[in-house]
Scaffold this motif. Structure first.
Motif, mmCIF file in Angstrom:
data_model
loop_
_atom_site.group_PDB
_atom_site.id
_atom_site.type_symbol
_atom_site.label_atom_id
_atom_site.label_comp_id
_atom_site.label_asym_id
_atom_site.label_seq_id
_atom_site.Cartn_x
_atom_site.Cartn_y
_atom_site.Cartn_z
ATOM 1 N N UNK A 66 57.408 0.961 62.730
ATOM 2 C CA UNK A 66 56.687 0.794 61.472
ATOM 3 C C UNK A 66 55.182 1.010 61.612
ATOM 4 N N UNK A 67 54.723 1.253 62.838
ATOM 5 C CA UNK A 67 53.291 1.373 63.092
ATOM 6 C C UNK A 67 52.916 2.804 63.470
ATOM 7 N N UNK A 68 51.742 3.217 63.048
ATOM 8 C CA UNK A 68 51.159 4.493 63.483
ATOM 9 C C UNK A 68 50.106 4.152 64.529
ATOM 10 N N UNK A 69 50.338 4.590 65.757
ATOM 11 C CA UNK A 69 49.437 4.287 66.871
ATOM 12 C C UNK A 69 48.434 5.431 67.039
ATOM 13 N N UNK A 79 38.293 8.208 56.465
ATOM 14 C CA UNK A 79 39.448 7.536 55.866
ATOM 15 C C UNK A 79 39.373 7.864 54.380
ATOM 16 N N UNK A 80 40.209 8.781 53.921
ATOM 17 C CA UNK A 80 40.121 9.189 52.521
ATOM 18 C C UNK A 80 41.406 9.882 52.080
ATOM 19 N N UNK A 194 51.347 9.190 54.159
ATOM 20 C CA UNK A 194 51.637 9.047 52.729
ATOM 21 C C UNK A 194 50.560 8.223 52.026
ATOM 22 N N UNK A 195 50.221 8.626 50.809
ATOM 23 C CA UNK A 195 49.263 7.857 50.021
ATOM 24 C C UNK A 195 49.819 6.452 49.798
ATOM 25 N N UNK A 196 48.969 5.463 49.959
ATOM 26 C CA UNK A 196 49.398 4.080 49.800
ATOM 27 C C UNK A 196 49.716 3.394 51.110
ATOM 28 N N UNK A 197 49.704 4.168 52.219
ATOM 29 C CA UNK A 197 49.936 3.572 53.535
ATOM 30 C C UNK A 197 48.845 2.542 53.847
ATOM 31 N N UNK A 198 49.239 1.414 54.400
ATOM 32 C CA UNK A 198 48.267 0.387 54.762
ATOM 33 C C UNK A 198 47.463 0.848 55.978
ATOM 34 N N UNK A 199 46.138 0.879 55.849
ATOM 35 C CA UNK A 199 45.251 1.300 56.937
ATOM 36 C C UNK A 199 44.800 0.069 57.716
ATOM 37 N N UNK A 200 44.905 0.135 59.036
ATOM 38 C CA UNK A 200 44.563 -1.006 59.892
ATOM 39 C C UNK A 200 43.237 -0.830 60.629
ATOM 40 N N UNK A 201 42.530 0.246 60.336
ATOM 41 C CA UNK A 201 41.226 0.477 60.974
ATOM 42 C C UNK A 201 40.178 0.702 59.899
ATOM 43 N N UNK A 202 38.922 0.711 60.303
ATOM 44 C CA UNK A 202 37.830 0.970 59.365
ATOM 45 C C UNK A 202 36.930 2.056 59.916
ATOM 46 N N UNK A 215 47.635 2.418 61.295
ATOM 47 C CA UNK A 215 48.242 2.251 59.972
ATOM 48 C C UNK A 215 49.620 1.617 60.114
ATOM 49 N N UNK A 216 50.070 1.024 59.009
ATOM 50 C CA UNK A 216 51.424 0.459 58.929
ATOM 51 C C UNK A 216 52.201 1.223 57.870
ATOM 52 N N UNK A 217 53.337 1.801 58.248
ATOM 53 C CA UNK A 217 54.137 2.609 57.338
ATOM 54 C C UNK A 217 54.999 1.743 56.435
#
Length: 218
Positions: A66-69, A79-80, A194-202, A215-217
């Motif tokens: 479920x994670x994008x490493x 990030x856009x 995918x649009x709406x994916x939770x981003x875990x970085x800044x 990110x978390x898928x």
């Protein structure tokens, strides 16, 4: 820590070149030992830098379907939401990681799955942070699909990076964090989610391949 196989020829070539150069320097500056040793020291530092560029540090990888490493070491510079024109041909969430010459340059697969596309594109060598580098620079695009998602990873050459190495072929099954490729001497890696994916970085966050969750898928 080990040295990546992509660096063997380069390291040996630089060593031979420096040996010849320092031999010539010694011939002309032997009467001035301070100059000779100073230049020898500079050559040694440069050679050690070349070795460090091809380093592969020992790491404990993080794995979860479920994670994008992070596929690369470096700094998050984009990030856009943007239009991805090569494969998806629709709006995607883009996360870009800039790799400086001092970063580790191994690139890894951010998720496990099947390679749907592996495509090289010749192009320009704009600086890696240029807005058009994603579509105009030399680059290699890889699309990885698992049972729930498809993501696109694009290696981009920059002003200094003049060689992209990619090991992926369409139809391959890959594990998360396995080697995808290598970019020589600094550049950038873009990830399209995918649009709406939770981003875990800044923005401006420093990330490490195989360890940082970007990110978390869904």
């Amino acid at each position: 820590m080990t040295i990546h196989r992509e660096g063997t020829a380069t390291i040996l070539l630089v060593l031979v070149a420096l040996a010849v150069i320092n031999g010539i320097i010694y011939y002309f500056t032997s009467a001035y030992p301070a100059v000779t040793w100073g230049l020898l020291f500079i050559s040694l530092v440069f050679w050690l830098f070349i070795i460090s560029f091809f380093r592969v540090p020992s790491r404990v990888f993080k794995a979860d379907e479920n994670l994008v490493i992070a596929p690369a070491d470096g700094k998050v510079v984009v990030i856009e939401e943007t239009f991805e024109a090569e494969y998806f041909k629709d709006k995607r969430l883009q996360i870009s990681i800039f790799m400086s010459p001092a970063n580790v340059h191994v690139n890894r697969n951010p998720i496990a799955g099947e390679i749907k596309l592996s495509q090289y594109h010749a192009g320009k060598y704009l600086v890696a942070w240029h807005p058009k580098s994603s579509t105009e620079n030399e680059r290699h695009t890889v699309v990885i699909a698992n049972k729930n998602n498809e993501i696109l990873v694009r290696q981009i050459a920059g002003a200094l990076a003049r060689r992209i190495v990619n090991y992926m072929k369409a139809g391959m099954k890959v594990e998360q964090n396995s080697e995808m490729g290598f970019i020589k001497f600094g550049s950038r890696v873009d990830i399209y989610l995918p649009v709406g994916t939770k981003v875990n970085v800044k923005l401006n966050e420093i990330v490490r391949n195989g360890q940082t969750v970007i990110a978390t898928l869904s």
